[in-house]
Design a protein around this motif. Structure first.
Motif, PDB file in Angstrom:
ATOM      1  N   UNK A 216      -6.835   1.942  -7.606  1.00  0.00           N
ATOM      2  CA  UNK A 216      -6.355   0.610  -7.955  1.00  0.00           C
ATOM      3  C   UNK A 216      -6.013   0.476  -9.419  1.00  0.00           C
ATOM      4  N   UNK A 217      -6.819   1.099 -10.279  1.00  0.00           N
ATOM      5  CA  UNK A 217      -6.586   0.999 -11.713  1.00  0.00           C
ATOM      6  C   UNK A 217      -5.251   1.614 -12.103  1.00  0.00           C
ATOM      7  N   UNK A 218      -4.977   2.806 -11.600  1.00  0.00           N
ATOM      8  CA  UNK A 218      -3.715   3.465 -11.973  1.00  0.00           C
ATOM      9  C   UNK A 218      -2.518   2.705 -11.405  1.00  0.00           C
ATOM     10  N   UNK A 219      -2.659   2.185 -10.194  1.00  0.00           N
ATOM     11  CA  UNK A 219      -1.562   1.403  -9.619  1.00  0.00           C
ATOM     12  C   UNK A 219      -1.282   0.171 -10.470  1.00  0.00           C
ATOM     13  N   UNK A 220      -2.338  -0.538 -10.862  1.00  0.00           N
ATOM     14  CA  UNK A 220      -2.163  -1.778 -11.641  1.00  0.00           C
ATOM     15  C   UNK A 220      -1.596  -1.494 -13.029  1.00  0.00           C
ATOM     16  N   UNK A 221      -2.128  -0.505 -13.722  1.00  0.00           N
ATOM     17  CA  UNK A 221      -1.657  -0.211 -15.074  1.00  0.00           C
ATOM     18  C   UNK A 221      -0.229   0.322 -15.074  1.00  0.00           C
ATOM     19  N   UNK A 222       0.153   1.018 -14.019  1.00  0.00           N
ATOM     20  CA  UNK A 222       1.516   1.550 -13.937  1.00  0.00           C
ATOM     21  C   UNK A 222       2.558   0.441 -13.907  1.00  0.00           C
ATOM     22  N   UNK A 223       2.141  -0.761 -13.493  1.00  0.00           N
ATOM     23  CA  UNK A 223       3.074  -1.874 -13.342  1.00  0.00           C
ATOM     24  C   UNK A 223       3.147  -2.766 -14.580  1.00  0.00           C
ATOM     25  N   UNK A 224       2.381  -2.436 -15.616  1.00  0.00           N
ATOM     26  CA  UNK A 224       2.458  -3.212 -16.858  1.00  0.00           C
ATOM     27  C   UNK A 224       3.790  -2.909 -17.551  1.00  0.00           C
ATOM     28  N   UNK A 225       4.564  -3.927 -17.903  1.00  0.00           N
ATOM     29  CA  UNK A 225       5.851  -3.691 -18.567  1.00  0.00           C
ATOM     30  C   UNK A 225       5.677  -2.918 -19.874  1.00  0.00           C
ATOM     31  N   UNK A 226       6.611  -2.057 -20.176  1.00  0.00           N
ATOM     32  CA  UNK A 226       6.541  -1.220 -21.381  1.00  0.00           C
ATOM     33  C   UNK A 226       6.279  -2.022 -22.653  1.00  0.00           C
TER      34      UNK A 226
ATOM     35  N   UNK B 186       0.839  -1.197   0.000  1.00  0.00           N
ATOM     36  CA  UNK B 186       0.000   0.000   0.000  1.00  0.00           C
ATOM     37  C   UNK B 186       0.876   1.250   0.000  1.00  0.00           C
ATOM     38  N   UNK B 187       1.938   1.222   0.771  1.00  0.00           N
ATOM     39  CA  UNK B 187       2.868   2.351   0.783  1.00  0.00           C
ATOM     40  C   UNK B 187       3.479   2.565  -0.603  1.00  0.00           C
ATOM     41  N   UNK B 188       3.848   1.469  -1.270  1.00  0.00           N
ATOM     42  CA  UNK B 188       4.390   1.566  -2.634  1.00  0.00           C
ATOM     43  C   UNK B 188       3.348   2.143  -3.583  1.00  0.00           C
ATOM     44  N   UNK B 189       2.106   1.667  -3.459  1.00  0.00           N
ATOM     45  CA  UNK B 189       1.030   2.154  -4.324  1.00  0.00           C
ATOM     46  C   UNK B 189       0.779   3.644  -4.093  1.00  0.00           C
ATOM     47  N   UNK B 190       0.845   4.077  -2.843  1.00  0.00           N
ATOM     48  CA  UNK B 190       0.612   5.488  -2.532  1.00  0.00           C
ATOM     49  C   UNK B 190       1.637   6.372  -3.222  1.00  0.00           C
ATOM     50  N   UNK B 191       2.881   5.937  -3.241  1.00  0.00           N
ATOM     51  CA  UNK B 191       3.920   6.708  -3.944  1.00  0.00           C
ATOM     52  C   UNK B 191       3.692   6.687  -5.451  1.00  0.00           C
ATOM     53  N   UNK B 192       3.190   5.562  -5.953  1.00  0.00           N
ATOM     54  CA  UNK B 192       3.004   5.390  -7.392  1.00  0.00           C
ATOM     55  C   UNK B 192       1.881   6.274  -7.932  1.00  0.00           C
ATOM     56  N   UNK B 193       0.817   6.431  -7.153  1.00  0.00           N
ATOM     57  CA  UNK B 193      -0.356   7.152  -7.654  1.00  0.00           C
ATOM     58  C   UNK B 193      -0.409   8.604  -7.185  1.00  0.00           C
ATOM     59  N   UNK B 194       0.549   9.009  -6.366  1.00  0.00           N
ATOM     60  CA  UNK B 194       0.468  10.313  -5.686  1.00  0.00           C
ATOM     61  C   UNK B 194       0.273  11.484  -6.638  1.00  0.00           C
ATOM     62  N   UNK B 195       0.917  11.444  -7.800  1.00  0.00           N
ATOM     63  CA  UNK B 195       0.856  12.582  -8.715  1.00  0.00           C
ATOM     64  C   UNK B 195      -0.468  12.664  -9.469  1.00  0.00           C
ATOM     65  N   UNK B 196      -1.247  11.587  -9.462  1.00  0.00           N
ATOM     66  CA  UNK B 196      -2.474  11.555 -10.268  1.00  0.00           C
ATOM     67  C   UNK B 196      -3.759  11.461  -9.447  1.00  0.00           C
TER      68      UNK B 196
ATOM     69  N   UNK C 167     -10.213   3.190 -17.796  1.00  0.00           N
ATOM     70  CA  UNK C 167     -10.174   4.012 -19.008  1.00  0.00           C
ATOM     71  C   UNK C 167      -9.349   5.275 -18.784  1.00  0.00           C
ATOM     72  N   UNK C 168      -9.527   5.917 -17.643  1.00  0.00           N
ATOM     73  CA  UNK C 168      -8.786   7.141 -17.334  1.00  0.00           C
ATOM     74  C   UNK C 168      -7.301   6.843 -17.152  1.00  0.00           C
ATOM     75  N   UNK C 169      -6.992   5.800 -16.391  1.00  0.00           N
ATOM     76  CA  UNK C 169      -5.593   5.433 -16.170  1.00  0.00           C
ATOM     77  C   UNK C 169      -4.916   5.058 -17.488  1.00  0.00           C
ATOM     78  N   UNK C 170      -5.638   4.326 -18.326  1.00  0.00           N
ATOM     79  CA  UNK C 170      -5.079   3.932 -19.623  1.00  0.00           C
ATOM     80  C   UNK C 170      -4.776   5.151 -20.483  1.00  0.00           C
ATOM     81  N   UNK C 171      -5.683   6.116 -20.477  1.00  0.00           N
ATOM     82  CA  UNK C 171      -5.456   7.335 -21.256  1.00  0.00           C
ATOM     83  C   UNK C 171      -4.226   8.079 -20.751  1.00  0.00           C
ATOM     84  N   UNK C 172      -4.083   8.180 -19.442  1.00  0.00           N
ATOM     85  CA  UNK C 172      -2.939   8.886 -18.861  1.00  0.00           C
ATOM     86  C   UNK C 172      -1.619   8.200 -19.205  1.00  0.00           C
ATOM     87  N   UNK C 173      -1.666   6.872 -19.301  1.00  0.00           N
ATOM     88  CA  UNK C 173      -0.450   6.100 -19.550  1.00  0.00           C
ATOM     89  C   UNK C 173      -0.262   5.748 -21.020  1.00  0.00           C
ATOM     90  N   UNK C 174      -1.193   6.178 -21.863  1.00  0.00           N
ATOM     91  CA  UNK C 174      -1.071   5.917 -23.296  1.00  0.00           C
ATOM     92  C   UNK C 174      -1.272   4.464 -23.677  1.00  0.00           C
TER      93      UNK C 174
END
Length: 328
Positions: free
Chosen positions: A59-69, A12-22, A89-96
């Motif tokens: 949860x969506x942004x955290x999960x999508x952020x971890x998909x390998x390039x 959860x701490x890792x996820x909080x850092x990952x999503x903090x900007x969004x 849908x929103x997380x996907x748009x932000x991450x392209x």
């Protein structure tokens, strides 16, 4: 952590850092009318103010952020009645990342419109006849897309747990120790993550699930000691919470974390939507107000107690909202 492991507090701490900007850091709100009516101190966590109008973005942004390039151009696929759909849908748009959302044909229009606004493709299905998981699986098999479950995924749970982390830190800043927390519950991802975070900070806090009446799979699963399913798949205005059964990962956590589960009728949920509008000045959808409905109806006794109520979403169709406000 892999997709079979249970998340831990550190995730959860890792996820909080990952999503903090969004993600939006939503506040804890207190209302004199609510306290007077219930006889306790109720603090509202308004996730209806979160990006996309519900907690699901976490949860969506955290999960999508971890998909390998290398896998991102293949896209993601998710199944949801609306809030997870919009979060993905929103997380996907932000991450392209391209996104396909498998949605029930009776999903609220406001939620389907939100998915399209973020640029995702919708594939409709019938709740009663079709298997949404099987539909999503074809896209995974044929196109190599990444499946993003709505709740039964450790990275989703960890992302949702950031809501509980925020609650815990806000309470510590206020020098408050909560007696209980009540959260709207469908598949159990949010309450599993919140429970993990809250019990780390406040080991004695009670964690209560609030489910729609007629969809009491968590209550029955807790009683049986194993996951059981709902017989109905639709037919409630609390559409955000109409999942078939608790998830494997979420129930493994909730079985040890939950104090219990109560059920909120559609009338009680609509009353809570009206109360939130009139007194909290917040827009809630019925499924996002299920926990508030449980408190207002006395299903959860908050007399002389400090209780957290998570208002999980505000994506409500106008006709349902009018139906709720007509009760004022």
């Amino acid at each position: 952590m892999n997709v079979q492991q249970l998340p831990e507090y550190s995730d959860i701490l890792d996820a909080a850092r990952r999503i903090a900007a969004e993600a939006v850091h939503t506040p804890l709100l207190e209302n004199e009318v609510l306290n007077a009516r219930t006889g306790g101190r109720v603090l509202i966590k308004p996730e209806c103010l979160q990006r996309t109008g519900s907690f699901k973005f976490r949860g969506a942004f955290n999960r999508l952020s971890l998909i390998p390039e290398p896998d991102r151009p293949k896209g993601v696929v998710a199944f949801s009645s609306g809030n997870h759909a919009q979060g993905v849908a929103c997380a996907a748009k932000l991450l392209g990342i391209p996104a396909i959302i498998v949605m029930p044909s009776d999903a609220p229009k406001v939620k389907a419109d939100g998915v399209r606004r973020y640029g995702a493709e919708i594939v409709a299905y019938d709740r009663e006849r079709d298997d949404r998981e099987a539909i999503a699986a074809t896209y995974v098999e044929e196109r190599g897309m990444t499946l993003v479950p709505s709740y039964d995924d450790p990275f989703i749970v960890a992302g949702q747990g950031t809501c509980g982390l925020e609650i815990a830190r806000s309470l510590e800043n206020l020098n408050l120790t909560p007696d209980a927390l009540v959260c709207c519950t469908g598949g159990g991802g949010l309450i599993a993550g919140i429970g993990l975070a809250m019990l780390h900070h406040f080991p004695q806090v009670e964690i209560w699930a609030a489910e729609p009446e007629g969809f009491d799979d968590h209550a029955r699963s807790l009683a049986a000691g194993e996951r059981v399913s709902n017989t109905r798949l639709g037919g409630s205005v609390q559409d955000a919470l109409l999942t078939p059964s608790p998830g494997k990962i979420t129930f493994a956590l909730n079985q040890r974390q939950l104090t219990g589960a109560v059920q909120t009728s559609d009338d009680e949920a609509l009353d809570a939507v009206a109360f939130a509008h009139a007194n909290l000045k917040l827009v809630a959808e019925p499924g996002g107000a299920t926990a508030l409905g449980a408190i207002l109806s006395g299903k959860i006794d908050v007399t002389d107690r400090t209780v957290i109520c998570v208002l999980t979403g505000g994506n409500v169709d106008p006709e349902i909202y009018r139906r709720a406000l007509d009760r004022l």
